[in-house]
Scaffold this motif. Sequence first.
Motif, PDB file in Angstrom:
ATOM      1  N   ILE A  21       1.751   3.869  18.021  1.00 28.87           N
ATOM      2  CA  ILE A  21       1.857   3.631  16.586  1.00 28.87           C
ATOM      3  C   ILE A  21       2.271   4.942  15.926  1.00 28.87           C
ATOM      4  CG2 ILE A  21       0.240   1.703  16.545  1.00 28.87           C
ATOM      5  CD1 ILE A  21      -1.900   3.621  15.478  1.00 28.87           C
ATOM      6  N   LYS A  23       3.091   7.118  12.040  1.00 24.69           N
ATOM      7  CA  LYS A  23       2.928   7.259  10.589  1.00 24.69           C
ATOM      8  C   LYS A  23       3.723   8.474  10.173  1.00 24.69           C
ATOM      9  CE  LYS A  23      -0.590   7.267   7.004  1.00 24.69           C
ATOM     10  NZ  LYS A  23      -2.035   7.147   6.755  1.00 24.69           N
ATOM     11  N   ASP A  39      -7.640  10.289   9.521  1.00 20.23           N
ATOM     12  CA  ASP A  39      -6.919   9.220   8.838  1.00 20.23           C
ATOM     13  C   ASP A  39      -7.881   8.067   8.614  1.00 20.23           C
ATOM     14  OD1 ASP A  39      -3.811   8.355   8.367  1.00 20.23           O
ATOM     15  OD2 ASP A  39      -5.031   6.624   8.919  1.00 20.23           O
ATOM     16  N   CYS A  41      -7.425   5.118   9.096  1.00 18.59           N
ATOM     17  CA  CYS A  41      -7.260   4.162  10.189  1.00 18.59           C
ATOM     18  C   CYS A  41      -8.268   4.418  11.310  1.00 18.59           C
ATOM     19  CB  CYS A  41      -5.831   4.267  10.738  1.00 18.59           C
ATOM     20  SG  CYS A  41      -5.466   3.208  12.133  1.00 18.59           S
ATOM     21  N   TYR A  82      -5.457  -3.909  16.968  1.00 15.91           N
ATOM     22  CA  TYR A  82      -5.439  -2.518  16.523  1.00 15.91           C
ATOM     23  C   TYR A  82      -4.169  -2.225  15.724  1.00 15.91           C
ATOM     24  CZ  TYR A  82      -6.575   2.410  16.396  1.00 15.91           C
ATOM     25  OH  TYR A  82      -6.903   3.659  15.956  1.00 15.91           O
ATOM     26  N   SER A  86      -3.978  -1.088  11.875  1.00 16.33           N
ATOM     27  CA  SER A  86      -3.354   0.190  11.520  1.00 16.33           C
ATOM     28  C   SER A  86      -2.264   0.013  10.457  1.00 16.33           C
ATOM     29  CB  SER A  86      -2.802   0.893  12.760  1.00 16.33           C
ATOM     30  OG  SER A  86      -1.706   0.184  13.303  1.00 16.33           O
ATOM     31  N   HIS A  89      -3.057   0.731   6.999  1.00 17.13           N
ATOM     32  CA  HIS A  89      -3.215   2.155   6.668  1.00 17.13           C
ATOM     33  C   HIS A  89      -1.883   2.900   6.806  1.00 17.13           C
ATOM     34  CE1 HIS A  89      -7.558   1.742   6.444  1.00 17.13           C
ATOM     35  NE2 HIS A  89      -7.472   0.987   7.529  1.00 17.13           N
ATOM     36  N   TRP A  91       0.522   2.772   9.054  1.00 26.89           N
ATOM     37  CA  TRP A  91       1.059   3.057  10.372  1.00 26.89           C
ATOM     38  C   TRP A  91       2.023   1.934  10.717  1.00 26.89           C
ATOM     39  CZ3 TRP A  91      -0.386   7.180  13.673  1.00 26.89           C
ATOM     40  CH2 TRP A  91      -1.409   8.004  13.177  1.00 26.89           C
TER      41      TRP A  91
END
Length: 99
Positions: A21, A23, A39, A41, A82, A86, A89, A91
């Motif tokens: 993932i 960001k 974070d 997350c 997951y 994420s 947030h 991601w």
Amino acid sequence: MKIVLNHQVQLKDFREGYVNIYKDFESNVIPHKGDYIADLCFKDPYEYEVIEVIINYQENECNVTLKPLIAAHNDKDFLLRYVEMSEHHDWYCPTKEYL
């Protein structure tokens, strides 16, 4: 500079599955190996260690790799859950459709 965080989420047996993932955001602060990134997350632990930093000055971009999150099980559905969590947030996962 554009900072791109890369976080790998793995099942207990890496061969059973993993996902990356990402960001990205703009910042004048460049992380260094050994720093910790927090974070919203992340739950427990609330922060992950920076294990690699690659700076591309031509692209004005800094790629930061965080220590992987390793699940205590091999539940493949965990990876999709997951990733979906994420995304709330900011991601993203370019391979989500393959989960």
